[in-house]
Scaffold this active site. Structure first.
Site, PDB file in Angstrom:
ATOM      1  N   GLY A 135       9.016  97.726 -47.988  1.00  0.00           N
ATOM      2  CA  GLY A 135       7.606  97.513 -48.745  1.00  0.00           C
ATOM      3  C   GLY A 135       6.645  97.185 -48.024  1.00  0.00           C
ATOM      4  O   GLY A 135       6.017  97.633 -47.192  1.00  0.00           O
ATOM      5  N   GLY A 188      14.182  95.164 -64.248  1.00  0.00           N
ATOM      6  CA  GLY A 188      13.491  96.287 -63.741  1.00  0.00           C
ATOM      7  C   GLY A 188      13.606  96.359 -62.337  1.00  0.00           C
ATOM      8  O   GLY A 188      13.077  97.264 -61.514  1.00  0.00           O
ATOM      9  N   GLU A 191      17.454 100.600 -60.923  1.00  0.00           N
ATOM     10  CA  GLU A 191      17.193 101.655 -61.617  1.00  0.00           C
ATOM     11  C   GLU A 191      18.281 102.219 -62.707  1.00  0.00           C
ATOM     12  O   GLU A 191      19.270 101.340 -62.665  1.00  0.00           O
ATOM     13  CB  GLU A 191      17.008 103.113 -60.749  1.00  0.00           C
ATOM     14  CG  GLU A 191      15.749 102.631 -60.124  1.00  0.00           C
ATOM     15  CD  GLU A 191      15.582 103.817 -58.864  1.00  0.00           C
ATOM     16  OE1 GLU A 191      16.012 104.855 -59.238  1.00  0.00           O
ATOM     17  OE2 GLU A 191      15.159 103.396 -57.783  1.00  0.00           O
ATOM     18  N   LYS A 206      17.144 103.602 -44.680  1.00  0.00           N
ATOM     19  CA  LYS A 206      16.260 102.623 -43.918  1.00  0.00           C
ATOM     20  C   LYS A 206      16.625 102.256 -42.383  1.00  0.00           C
ATOM     21  O   LYS A 206      15.977 102.330 -41.531  1.00  0.00           O
ATOM     22  CB  LYS A 206      15.739 101.459 -44.648  1.00  0.00           C
ATOM     23  CG  LYS A 206      15.164 101.895 -46.182  1.00  0.00           C
ATOM     24  CD  LYS A 206      15.105 100.774 -47.015  1.00  0.00           C
ATOM     25  CE  LYS A 206      14.285 100.805 -48.290  1.00  0.00           C
ATOM     26  NZ  LYS A 206      14.358  99.871 -49.372  1.00  0.00           N
TER      27      LYS A 206
HETATM   28  N1  HSE Z   1      15.246 100.365 -54.544  1.00  0.00           N
HETATM   29  C1  HSE Z   1      14.677  99.811 -53.180  1.00  0.00           C
HETATM   30  C2  HSE Z   1      15.114  98.299 -53.308  1.00  0.00           C
HETATM   31  C3  HSE Z   1      13.160  99.724 -53.268  1.00  0.00           C
HETATM   32  O1  HSE Z   1      15.797  97.875 -54.326  1.00  0.00           O
HETATM   33  O2  HSE Z   1      14.878  97.437 -52.309  1.00  0.00           O
HETATM   34  C4  HSE Z   1      12.475 100.961 -52.491  1.00  0.00           C
HETATM   35  O3  HSE Z   1      13.129 100.851 -51.386  1.00  0.00           O
END
Ligand code: HSE
Length: 437
Positions: A135, A188, A191, A206
């Site tokens: 992020g 939240g 998902e 990643k």
């Molecule tokens: N779904 C990912 C997380 C965020 O929970 O870190 C986007 O890469």
């Protein structure tokens, strides 16, 4: 007032990150122009439905459903649609038309990265992707540029916020996995379908990106060993806590050496692991991310922060937009992705790991000796043994926690298979690797 030239930015997608990128581009136009030496004009935002509700108020005349037309009139294309298609085709179109591309699409890069990087190189364009891992955390640029003169030995990353949130609740609050997942969903973080996060697919993508960059080698996501966190029990987290560890889902990218210390290749894996509580990664709480990098000259570095979130991730995207824009202003060809090392990507069986196994065993004379023999038969040296009588689910059994010294992962796996079929073992309750010691 300085007269700047104008660079046209096409935005593909207006979800939680895209709408924040648009808002920041509009809001900070003058400041960005001064930093770049060119005005960044948001030429349009391509979406599927121009009337959909957005996270931020944006001028309606920016929206279009014609992504191709928008791309063809732009200098920089920001792809924030996600998924493989149409993202892949649209990025290819953008690169072919001479635009630089900024994307946060980890799934696309982990699957089709090499072909997109090749295309970018052929046409002299640049593909930026800081937002694809961690992020808001700057980690792509440090690996690609700041550490380009060093030799990365190992990366330990908490690169998925959802799983870190769940494991942190299990550790701090004593929740079981289902309760922690339910809270993550309600808040939240997770998902509606949490599979991609809790089964480690997101972290594996990643890991493929980080390993490719760190080791100058193409590492496809299919070569990343992946285990999720659904098998992590409250009991295992509690037992780890008593022993001074915290359970984290780690993405581990490392150079693999043989017993003589000669490098054999690299490996990338994602699995839950026991991290000592005094390791910097143990202090990463909630949905935060962190990447711990060990490099030959630099030593240990840690990059920490928000691993997701619309405005946080928009920061990483805008940093890439500024880099792309500066390149347009300065001119010159793009820098190709470095795969110069082309190291062999090895199976997890070739890695060296340490296990901590919790066994439910029959509580009678000779059992400890027979279990010790299984470890010895596989050439695995036992470091610690802890027996807890009366904590097992079945009468007449004891709980045995065995920590090993470092051994070949394949030997450790074989050892656990033998233990599971041993008469002395009622059940293998949990097996977790120890990392970061
Ligand atoms: N779904 C990912 C997380 C965020 O929970 O870190 C986007 O890469």
């Amino acid at each position: 007032m300085i007269e700047y030239r104008t660079l046209r930015i096409a935005l593909l997608g207006a979800g939680s990150v895209g709408s924040q990128v648009a808002a920041l581009l509009l809001e900070h136009g003058d400041e960005l122009a001064a930093r770049v030496g060119a005005r960044l004009e948001l030429a349009g935002i391509a979406v599927r439905d121009t009337t959909a509700q957005r996270d931020t108020d944006l001028p309606s005349d920016l929206f279009t459903t014609d992504a191709e037309e928008l791309i063809l009139g732009s200098d920089i294309v920001v792809e924030l649609i996600g998924g493989l298609e149409p993202a892949r085709s649209l990025i290819s179109l953008a690169l072919t038309s001479g635009a630089d591309v900024v994307t946060g699409n980890k799934a696309l890069l982990a699957t089709h990265g090499p072909e997109l990087f090749d295309l970018a190189e052929q046409v002299g364009a640049q593909l930026y992707y800081e937002a694809a891992v961690g992020g808001a955390i700057p980690i792509i640029r440090p690996l690609r540029d700041s550490l380009a003169g060093d030799r990365v030995d190992r990366i330990l990353g908490i690169v998925n916020g959802t799983t870190n949130y769940i494991l942190d609740r299990m550790d701090q609050g004593g929740d079981d996995f289902d309760d922690a997942l339910a809270t993550a969903t309600a808040l939240g973080y997770a998902e509606a379908d949490p599979t991609g996060d809790i089964e480690g697919y997101d972290a594996a993508q990643k890991a493929a990106i980080l390993a490719s960059l760190a080791f100058h080698t193409t590492v496809p996501v299919s070569a990343v060993h992946r285990e999720g966190i659904t098998g992590v029990t409250a009991e295992a987290v509690e037992s780890a806590k008593r022993a001074g560890y915290v359970v984290k889902l780690l993405a581990i990218c490392e150079r693999v050496r043989d017993a003589a210390g000669d490098e054999q290749g690299i490996s990338a894996r994602v699995h839950p692991a026991l991290v000592p509580r005094d390791h910097p990664l143990a202090a990463v709480h909630g949905a935060n991310n962190a990447v711990f990098v060990q490099a030959e000259a630099a030593g240990s570095l840690m990059f920490y922060g928000a691993g997701a979130g619309g405005i946080q991730t928009a920061s990483a995207v805008l940093g890439d937009v500024v880099s792309a824009a500066r390149r347009h202003v300065a001119g010159g060809p793009g820098v190709a992705e470095s795969t110069s090392a082309s190291l062999p990507v090895l199976d997890i069986g070739r890695a060296t790991t340490r296990y901590r196994a919790t066994l439910e065993v029959v509580d009678r004379p000779g059992v400890l000796a027979s279990i010790a023999q299984v470890f010895s038969d596989h050439g695995v040296s036992v470091e610690t043994v802890e027996q807890r009588v009366g904590e097992s689910e079945t009468d007449g059994t004891a709980s045995l926690v065995i920590g090993t010294h470092a051994a070949a992962e394949s030997d450790l796996q074989d050892c656990v298979t033998s233990l599971a079929s041993s008469d002395a073992v009622v059940a293998v309750r949990s097996v977790l690797r120890i990392e970061g010691e």
